[in-house]
Design an enzyme around this catalytic site. Structure first.
Site, short mmCIF file in Angstrom:
data_model
loop_
_atom_site.label_atom_id
_atom_site.label_comp_id
_atom_site.label_asym_id
_atom_site.label_seq_id
_atom_site.Cartn_x
_atom_site.Cartn_y
_atom_site.Cartn_z
CG HIS A 94 -0.67 0.17 2.44
ND1 HIS A 94 0.30 -1.03 3.55
CD2 HIS A 94 -0.31 0.93 3.55
CE1 HIS A 94 1.59 -0.54 4.07
NE2 HIS A 94 0.76 0.59 4.62
CG ASP A 96 1.31 5.60 4.80
OD1 ASP A 96 1.21 4.13 5.10
OD2 ASP A 96 2.71 5.63 5.25
C1 SIN Z 1 4.57 -1.24 9.53
O1 SIN Z 1 4.29 -0.61 10.75
O2 SIN Z 1 6.19 -1.57 9.88
C2 SIN Z 1 4.73 0.30 8.62
C3 SIN Z 1 3.59 0.82 8.71
C4 SIN Z 1 3.18 1.85 7.75
O3 SIN Z 1 2.16 0.82 6.78
O4 SIN Z 1 2.68 2.56 7.40
#
Ligand code: SIN
Length: 250
Positions: A94, A96
């Site tokens: 994804h 963000d």
């Molecule tokens: C993560 O927790 O390593 C990534 C978090 C995110 O998707 O922003």
């Protein structure tokens, strides 16, 4: 600024640098490095939540997550914890909050409490994904827009967006939020969407980060996707994320 590239396509690690002491000129250097390498890793940081917010603000106005509250002292800081493998929303490729009309530009993630093993994060270079497509495929998908949806928010964005800082084109579809191409059904869109996210997550375009205490990693959502690997069961994993408000993708 001392740094090493981390892979052939994405990421750099910056050495001997405390982000909490960043000056105007070193911020410009960090920003330039980020536009060039898409993901920057900083180890052994002595950063507080206020430093984290201040660093984010250097990139611009902060983005507030539409669905999750921030931490008490700093509502702009999103706490990402172990919600369980069946409930996690980040173990998927994804970008963000790409469902927003003006999705986040930069995200800055700080390790707060790490499991004793696992919990790595991966990122993938979407400039390189676009560049890897044949000219015919690029011509076919360049005019397409895709609908991104979640948290009752729905926006339509170009499938290939031009980065406002570098002028480079990046593929901008992902598994977390992109539902279908504009004017096509979900079923009609699925095969091509699947193909594009698969191209965008080809292993040779990725980097993988094994978190250590004190790590801070920043990335540019306009040209990368990321994926948080949930392989640590019920163990505690707490991360803090500050996210910068971006512009309407064009
Ligand atoms: C993560 O927790 O390593 C990534 C978090 C995110 O998707 O922003």
């Amino acid at each position: 600024m001392k740094f090493n590239r981390l892979t052939g396509n994405i990421g750099a690690e910056v050495f001997d640098f405390q982000l909490c002491e960043i000056s105007d000129s070193s911020f410009s250097e960090v920003a330039e490095l980020l536009w060039e390498h898409q993901v920057l890793v900083f180890r052994r940081q002595e950063m507080t939540a206020s430093d984290h917010v201040a660093l984010g603000r250097r990139f611009g106005e902060l983005h507030w997550h539409p669905n999750f509250p921030g931490i008490d002292e700093h509502p702009e800081v999103l706490a990402i914890s172990n919600w369980g493998k069946d409930k996690t929303i980040t173990e998927v490729w994804h970008s963000d909050v790409s469902c927003d009309d003006e999705p986040p530009s930069v995200s800055i993630l700080r390790a707060i409490h790490l499991p004793s093993y696992g919990g790595d994060t991966m990122w993938s270079n979407q400039y390189a994904a676009w560049d890897s497509l044949s000219e015919s495929m690029q011509r076919m998908i360049a005019p397409l827009r895709a609908v991104h949806e979640n948290y009752d928010i729905r926006s339509s964005h170009p499938v290939a967006r031009t980065h406002p800082e570098t002028g480079r084109k990046a593929l901008y579809v992902n598994d977390g939020f992109t539902r279908h191409f504009e004017g096509m059904s979900v079923a009609e869109s699925r095969p091509l969407l699947r193909y594009l996210v698969d191209v965008g997550s080809s292993l040779d375009l990725t980097m993988r980060h094994s978190w250590q205490p004190g790590d801070v990693v920043m990335w540019d959502n306009r040209c990368v996707m990321h994926f948080a690997i949930h392989d640590y069961g019920d163990a505690q994993r707490d991360m803090h994320r500050v996210t910068v408000r971006g512009e309407k993708p064009v």
